[in-house]
Design an enzyme around this catalytic site. Structure first.
Site, PDB file in Angstrom:
ATOM      1  N   GLY A 241       0.794  -1.188   0.092  1.00  0.00           N
ATOM      2  CA  GLY A 241       0.081  -0.046   0.137  1.00  0.00           C
ATOM      3  C   GLY A 241       0.852   1.166   0.044  1.00  0.00           C
TER       4      GLY A 241
ATOM      5  CB  SER B  26      -0.214   3.653  -4.217  1.00  0.00           C
ATOM      6  OG  SER B  26      -1.223   3.097  -3.623  1.00  0.00           O
TER       7      SER B  26
ATOM      8  CB  SER C  48      -4.982   1.232  14.228  1.00  0.00           C
ATOM      9  OG  SER C  48      -5.994   2.402  14.702  1.00  0.00           O
TER      10      SER C  48
ATOM     11  CE1 TYR D 281      -8.290  -0.032   9.876  1.00  0.00           C
ATOM     12  CE2 TYR D 281      -8.325   0.752  12.086  1.00  0.00           C
ATOM     13  CZ  TYR D 281      -7.881   0.759  11.060  1.00  0.00           C
ATOM     14  OH  TYR D 281      -6.767   1.586  10.576  1.00  0.00           O
ATOM     15  CB  ALA D 282     -11.240  -2.822  17.113  1.00  0.00           C
ATOM     16  CB  ALA D 283     -11.305  -7.932  15.354  1.00  0.00           C
TER      17      ALA D 283
ATOM     18  CE  LYS E  89      -5.002  -1.475  10.890  1.00  0.00           C
ATOM     19  NZ  LYS E  89      -4.027  -1.794   9.842  1.00  0.00           N
TER      20      LYS E  89
END
Ligand code: NAP
Lengths: 80, 245
Positions: free
Chosen positions: B12, B14, B143, B156-158, B160
């Site tokens: 990632g 870019s 994060s 997302y929390a799981a 990260k």
């Protein structure tokens, strides 16, 4: 399995053990991996070396059956 | 000491944090393979910026959710930049927010696949060469969300939090081979991902009272990837303006 193959595998395995920090004087066919302080990360690396050098893939069950340096050499040489 | 011609792969790369990180690492002397999923023009532009500063870089296409891509992209990176891949920055990430009570399976799966499983697969492949080389640097972009709650981001929390757990355990497994694995946990950083999110209420809740810049995250990654950080492994460096303090 020829003697030549066996010798080649032996050299690769001995060199690998040395690169893991084992004293060369302590390395023999009869030496147990436990006595040489070879652990699971070392065995994972040895499997990788066997794959790179000889195209032999060792599974985790194979690795568990290896007790001595000689066992490792026989197993790899037997699969070439 | 970092071997000559060492290549580092930044997923990632870019845009956003990945692009800033790629530039910082190139300035540190790494040859940088940066990947993009769709944005080839943006990736090419990052390569041009690096080359204009005298650095070495190449852009490669990669979808981290493709299970077969890890070995292939590492090989491409090594070929393109003519050196061993001894660094890996798992930065590619997405979010798909909803409350846990209404989060659908696709939103769960895509976030876990990209942010966690993708990082695992690349790390697994890259570690093989690093262990053999007795040198390696892996930095996972986690994060503050994960260590901390954030309503609407359970997936997302799981992912990260999982990435931080993975970082710690993988780090102890390979520590004695000169390979370090760490995480960087940004707070709110000004990128496309936070476009439209950084309103006054959000900024007021940050002790520093401002969002972070991608370059501020990149500086932390650069340190963890450096020789100076050889004794730092399994840790998480928060770069969040005090949010997690
Ligand atoms: N921004 C923040 O506030 C913040 C805070 C904490 C953590 N983070 C984390 O920091 C990382 C970078 O975030 P950002 O803000 O820079 O995001 P961004 O600007 O949205 O960029 C995301 C990058 O990930 C790539 N990507 C997305 N899905 C991919 C996939 N399946 N395979 C390969 N590449 C993929 C994108 O490629 P394309 O350009 O080709 O689409 C892009 O380069 C993420 O892991 C994110 O979770 C960000």
């Amino acid at each position: 399995m020829t003697t030549e193959t066996n010798e080649k595998v032996q050299k690769v395995v001995f060199d690998a053990l040395e690169s893991f920090g084992v004293e060369s004087a302590g390395i023999s066919l009869e030496a147990s991996l436990e006595s040489l302080d070879i652990d699971s990360l070392d065995m994972a690396e040895l499997s990788q070396i066997a794959d790179e050098e000889f195209g032999v893939a060792l599974k985790s069950d194979d690795v568990k059956s290896i007790k001595t340096v000689g066992d490792a050499i026989d197993l790899i040489a037997g699969r070439i | 000491m970092r071997p000559e011609r060492a290549v580092i792969l930044v997923t990632g790369g870019s845009r956003g944090i990945g692009a800033a990180t790629a530039q910082a690492l190139a300035a540190d002397g790494w040859a940088v393979a940066l990947t993009y999923r769709t944005n080839s023009d943006a990736a090419a532009q990052v390569v041009s910026l690096i080359e204009a500063e005298g650095g070495a870089a190449a852009a490669l296409m990669l979808d981290v959710t493709d299970p077969d891509s890890a070995d292939a992209v590492l090989e491409q990176a090594s070929k393109a930049l003519d050196g061993p891949v001894l660094g890996l920055i798992n930065n590619a990430g997405v979010r798909a927010d909803d409350l846990a009570v209404s989060l659908d399976d696709d939103a769960w799966d895509s976030v876990l696949e990209t942010n966690l499983t993708g990082a695992f697969r690349l790390t697994r492949s890259a570690l093989r060469g690093m262990i053999r080389a007795r040198y390696g640097r892996v930095v996972n972009i986690a994060s503050v969300v994960g260590p901390r709650a954030n309503a609407g981001q359970a997936n997302y929390a799981a992912a990260k939090a999982g990435l931080i757990g993975f970082t710690k355990t993988a780090a102890v497994e390979v520590a004695r081979r000169g390979v370090t694995i760490n995480a960087v946990a940004p707070g709110f950083v000004r990128t496309d991902m936070t476009d439209g999110v950084l309103d006054d209420a959000v900024l007021a809740a940050i002790p520093a009272r401002r969002a972070g810049e991608p370059q501020e995250v990149a500086a932390c990654v650069s340190f963890l990837a450096s020789d100076a950080a050889a004794y730092v492994t399994g840790s998480t460096l928060f770069v969040d303006g005090g949010m997690s303090a």
